[in-house]
Design a protein around this motif. Structure first.
Motif, PDB file in Angstrom:
ATOM      1  N   SER A 346     -14.881 -16.174 -12.513  1.00  0.00           N
ATOM      2  CA  SER A 346     -13.999 -16.133 -13.680  1.00  0.00           C
ATOM      3  C   SER A 346     -13.895 -14.729 -14.243  1.00  0.00           C
ATOM      4  O   SER A 346     -12.858 -14.341 -14.785  1.00  0.00           O
ATOM      5  N   ALA A 347     -14.976 -13.928 -14.122  1.00  0.00           N
ATOM      6  CA  ALA A 347     -14.923 -12.546 -14.618  1.00  0.00           C
ATOM      7  C   ALA A 347     -13.938 -11.713 -13.815  1.00  0.00           C
ATOM      8  O   ALA A 347     -13.199 -10.885 -14.371  1.00  0.00           O
ATOM      9  N   GLU A 348     -13.893 -11.907 -12.509  1.00  0.00           N
ATOM     10  CA  GLU A 348     -12.941 -11.168 -11.682  1.00  0.00           C
ATOM     11  C   GLU A 348     -11.512 -11.594 -11.959  1.00  0.00           C
ATOM     12  O   GLU A 348     -10.597 -10.767 -11.995  1.00  0.00           O
ATOM     13  N   GLN A 449       7.684 -13.466  -8.661  1.00  0.00           N
ATOM     14  CA  GLN A 449       6.835 -14.395  -7.919  1.00  0.00           C
ATOM     15  C   GLN A 449       5.503 -13.756  -7.542  1.00  0.00           C
ATOM     16  O   GLN A 449       4.509 -14.472  -7.338  1.00  0.00           O
ATOM     17  N   TRP A 450       5.457 -12.438  -7.471  1.00  0.00           N
ATOM     18  CA  TRP A 450       4.199 -11.761  -7.128  1.00  0.00           C
ATOM     19  C   TRP A 450       3.103 -12.097  -8.130  1.00  0.00           C
ATOM     20  O   TRP A 450       1.931 -12.266  -7.771  1.00  0.00           O
ATOM     21  N   VAL A 451       3.454 -12.193  -9.392  1.00  0.00           N
ATOM     22  CA  VAL A 451       2.462 -12.482 -10.432  1.00  0.00           C
ATOM     23  C   VAL A 451       1.881 -13.875 -10.218  1.00  0.00           C
ATOM     24  O   VAL A 451       0.657 -14.077 -10.264  1.00  0.00           O
ATOM     25  N   TRP A 452       2.735 -14.865  -9.976  1.00  0.00           N
ATOM     26  CA  TRP A 452       2.255 -16.245  -9.804  1.00  0.00           C
ATOM     27  C   TRP A 452       1.426 -16.385  -8.540  1.00  0.00           C
ATOM     28  O   TRP A 452       0.391 -17.051  -8.546  1.00  0.00           O
ATOM     29  N   ASP A 453       1.846 -15.778  -7.448  1.00  0.00           N
ATOM     30  CA  ASP A 453       1.085 -15.898  -6.207  1.00  0.00           C
ATOM     31  C   ASP A 453      -0.269 -15.198  -6.300  1.00  0.00           C
ATOM     32  O   ASP A 453      -1.252 -15.650  -5.703  1.00  0.00           O
ATOM     33  N   CYS A 454      -0.322 -14.098  -7.059  1.00  0.00           N
ATOM     34  CA  CYS A 454      -1.600 -13.393  -7.207  1.00  0.00           C
ATOM     35  C   CYS A 454      -2.613 -14.238  -7.964  1.00  0.00           C
ATOM     36  O   CYS A 454      -3.783 -14.334  -7.563  1.00  0.00           O
ATOM     37  N   ASN A 456      -2.640 -17.498  -8.319  1.00  0.00           N
ATOM     38  CA  ASN A 456      -2.994 -18.722  -7.593  1.00  0.00           C
ATOM     39  C   ASN A 456      -3.977 -18.443  -6.465  1.00  0.00           C
ATOM     40  O   ASN A 456      -4.830 -19.287  -6.158  1.00  0.00           O
ATOM     41  N   GLN A 457      -3.867 -17.288  -5.832  1.00  0.00           N
ATOM     42  CA  GLN A 457      -4.790 -16.944  -4.757  1.00  0.00           C
ATOM     43  C   GLN A 457      -6.000 -16.164  -5.237  1.00  0.00           C
ATOM     44  O   GLN A 457      -6.914 -15.899  -4.457  1.00  0.00           O
ATOM     45  N   GLY A 458      -6.000 -15.752  -6.498  1.00  0.00           N
ATOM     46  CA  GLY A 458      -7.162 -15.081  -7.057  1.00  0.00           C
ATOM     47  C   GLY A 458      -7.373 -13.673  -6.569  1.00  0.00           C
ATOM     48  O   GLY A 458      -8.501 -13.158  -6.646  1.00  0.00           O
ATOM     49  N   LYS A 459      -6.320 -13.009  -6.112  1.00  0.00           N
ATOM     50  CA  LYS A 459      -6.447 -11.638  -5.635  1.00  0.00           C
ATOM     51  C   LYS A 459      -5.074 -10.976  -5.693  1.00  0.00           C
ATOM     52  O   LYS A 459      -4.040 -11.649  -5.810  1.00  0.00           O
ATOM     53  N   LEU A 460      -5.075  -9.649  -5.600  1.00  0.00           N
ATOM     54  CA  LEU A 460      -3.831  -8.888  -5.603  1.00  0.00           C
ATOM     55  C   LEU A 460      -3.235  -8.898  -4.207  1.00  0.00           C
ATOM     56  O   LEU A 460      -3.893  -8.507  -3.233  1.00  0.00           O
TER      57      LEU A 460
END
Length: 688
Positions: A346-348, A449-454, A456-460
């Motif tokens: 959660s911190a990341e 969409q980049w914001v939502w996909d990031c 949801n996958q927990g990474k950039l």
């Protein structure tokens, strides 16, 4: 002789009561009865046998539990409803006599005010119970917050819903409790984890809403009245749990200018130097101090041995966070089970967008992007001044901006009108860079969409895949995980398709593009073979038909006879493969090569030149397809032999399972075929 029971005095007839009888017993009107049931959480029930409950009648009737109606007899709200009814009669009588002043006085001073505080405490004994029931409340309030003001929906109700929703969003931002989000046709789904409870709600898109006439706003208004009271209690508890003052300060002027989240100023409690306000760019120090104090209290409450172990674990965790990445479990084989992958802490996730400064273009949705970016650590979000107040910066040329979110196609310079050279400003600053004519160097341009996909996958993710005018990857729901055998658009076709499926598709495309006439007649056997091959690919077990094995009422003898007939038909179908266009189809590959070599020797002895027949793409595909079909037939035969050893009941159950599996495989094969056609069309368009 025992006493004869009277019909309708015991059993199901006594446990249920009709709505008409319930209204008569409570002595209130039907609208008040509906309102009371919504407040108390009492809903209609469906009895198992309506004839027994309604004494033989089959008319459509609404039933309630008799115990629930008895529970309402001593409800304090009943007196409020009766007082309201008495005052309404007096107001009507005054209006009938023309005494408008008296009617206004009665409405202002004598109308009883209904408070739902006791009902909230009664329905939700603990705070966790309130959080579990917050999904529908948030979805309803966000819906009413986006509705236009009408006679059925007053502006006060809309303003109240907007204020409560924005307060809840501020808590989600401060606590970094947002986990997932998804863009759907209905709206935007959000999921937050608060005190261990997953809360999922839906926010509609900000389009022009048109309310239809067949909607009963009285019932929806009753739900809104209850949900606003509930969310007010929840917001108060959430704010005080993290050391914030509730309600937060509200800037009406900023709200009129479209500030929304920026119109609220959060204040921390217990700060010696004074209250710290939360704005676009900083956070309250009180929250950090309260969290640190809470963690210290937890450690202090532990025994000595546990305290030392916990401290050591915390130190090791802090050292490892910066040096090691998250491990992933890769399957060793193609058919191996997929293990659950470890997720980021959660911190990341809370600091996912912390190092960046975002700028939202005018065409992007400001409200959801601002909420999501701030919930995942971004402290600086700017936008154009026409989008509202509260931006970190309104200058698009600001050098501090690292990412700009755009949602418009990149146009060629030749298609844009000529713009004269912009003169330098008095301060010597460079002119503003306007997209899409020019881009600021060192800035990343991405689509929303980049914001939502990031998140949801927990990474950039790679920003070049989401560049303006780029073909975006599929946006999938984060709550639906593809299982084995289902179609997954994120995986290449080569890793999903069955053996020989691509070759069968190529043969199908080649035969569809063939000319009409004699070629169609000559290719008829091949087409039949192609259909048979595709059916074999789609339906691996040809002995299972749609709906077979679903009739449980058949006798054992009939089912046994039918199974024997199916086995006989299958055996005959396996022996008959249809007409083959090639005479060498029944000969092994070694025999074919030997005969070809013999023909070459005879031609050489006769002095005739022989042209070597190079294998074509069609022949290669047919070879691979036949090999895959042969392998599948062997697997089916082995499966049939294993099924013969099962009892009849288990064999029926297995057929039902196979029916569902075949249906799933057929849907996946259709989706793969559709994707293959789209990729082929796009590749041909690029080639042109």
């Amino acid at each position: 002789m025992g006493r004869i029971k009277k019909k309708g005095t015991s059993g199901a007839a006594k446990n249920y009561i009709t709505r008409t009888r319930a209204v008569k017993k409570l002595q209130i009107s039907l609208p008040d009865f509906r309102r009371l049931c919504i407040f108390k959480g009492i809903y209609p029930r469906e009895p198992r046998n309506k004839k027994k409950v309604s004494k033989g009648s089959t008319a459509a009737t609404t039933f309630y539990y008799t115990r629930d109606i008895q529970y309402l007899f001593h409800e304090p709200l009943l007196n409020k409803f009766r007082e309201h009814k008495a005052v309404a009669k007096k107001i009507g009588r005054a209006l009938g006599r023309g005494e408008v002043g008296d009617a206004a006085r009665l409405e202002k001073t004598h109308i009883p005010k209904i408070k739902l505080d006791l009902i909230i405490k009664e329905r939700y004994p603990t705070f966790v119970d309130a959080l579990r029931d917050l999904d529908d409340a948030l979805s309803m309030l966000f819906l009413f917050a986006n509705l236009p003001s009408t006679p059925h929906v007053p502006s006060k109700t809309i303003a109240l819903c907007q204020r409560l929703c924005l307060e809840f969003q501020h808590y989600v931002i401060i606590s970094h409790s947002l986990r997932k989000s998804f863009l759907s046709i209905k709206g935007i789904y959000y999921q937050a984890t608060i005190q261990g409870q997953d809360i999922l709600w839906l926010v509609p898109y900000r389009f022009v809403q048109r309310t239809a006439g067949d909607i009963d706003f009285r019932i929806m208004g009753t739900f809104v009245e209850f949900y606003t009271t509930l969310l007010g209690f929840v917001n108060f508890r959430l704010y005080t749990s993290v050391g914030l003052v509730y309600p937060p300060k509200f800037n009406a002027k900023s709200d009129e200018e479209g500030g929304e989240l920026g119109a609220f100023q959060l204040e921390g409690k217990g700060v010696a130097s004074g209250d710290e306000h939360v704005t676009n760019g900083n956070a309250p120090e009180a929250i950090a101090s309260d969290r640190a104090q809470a963690e210290a209290d937890k450690v202090a409450a532990l025994p000595d041995s546990e305290e030392s172990d916990t401290a050591t674990a915390l130190v090791q965790t802090g050292e490892d966070e910066n040096t090691e990445a998250i491990d992933t479990f890769e399957p060793t084989a193609q058919d191996a089970d997929t293990l659950p992958q470890p997720q980021a802490s959660s911190a990341e996730l809370a600091s996912l967008f912390a190092p960046f400064t975002f700028y939202l273009s005018r065409e992007t949705p400001k409200a959801p992007l601002e909420f999501i970016l701030k919930a995942f650590g971004c402290k600086r979000v700017g936008w154009d001044s026409i989008l509202g107040d509260g931006a970190f910066t309104t200058n698009e040329s600001d050098t501090a901006i690292t990412h700009q979110i755009v949602d418009r196609p990149a146009l060629l310079n030749s298609s844009l009108p000529e713009v004269p050279d912009a003169p330098e400003t008095a301060n010597g600053d460079a002119p503003k860079a306007q997209w899409p004519r020019s881009a600021m160097p060192g800035r990343t341009y991405i689509q929303p969409q980049w914001v939502w996909d990031c998140i949801n996958q927990g990474k950039l993710l790679r920003p070049d895949l989401y560049a303006p005018s780029a073909e975006l990857p599929p946006h999938l729901s984060p709550w639906v995980k593809p299982s084995k055998g289902e179609y997954n658009p994120n995986i290449p076709l080569e890793q999903q398709e069955l053996e020989g499926e691509a070759e069968a598709f190529e043969e199908e495309e080649m035969e569809e593009s063939a000319d009409d006439g004699d070629s169609d007649i000559a290719a008829a056997p091949a087409v039949n073979g192609k259909n048979k091959d595709i059916e074999a690919i789609v339906d691996r077990d040809s002995s299972v038909e749609a709906g077979e094995g679903m009739d449980l009422a058949e006798s054992e003898s009939d089912s046994d006879v039918r199974e024997e007939n199916e086995d006989t038909e299958k055996a005959q179908g396996d022996e008959w493969d249809g007409f083959e266009s090639d005479a060498e189809s029944d000969i092994s590959e070694g025999e074919v090569e030997r005969r070809q070599h013999q023909r070459e020797l005879e031609a050489e002895a006769a002095g005739v030149s022989v042209e070597l027949s190079l294998p074509t793409t069609k022949s290669k595909n047919a070879k691979v397809r036949k090999k895959a079909e042969k392998k599948r037939k062997q697997e089916e035969e082995e499966r049939e032999r294993q099924k013969m050893m099962l009892p009849r009941r288990k064999r029926k159950l297995l057929k039902r399972i196979e029916h569902g599996t075949n249906k799933r495989d057929k849907e996946a094969e259709n989706l793969r075929s559709k994707r293959r056609r789209i990729e082929k069309a796009s590749s041909s368009a690029i080639a042109l």
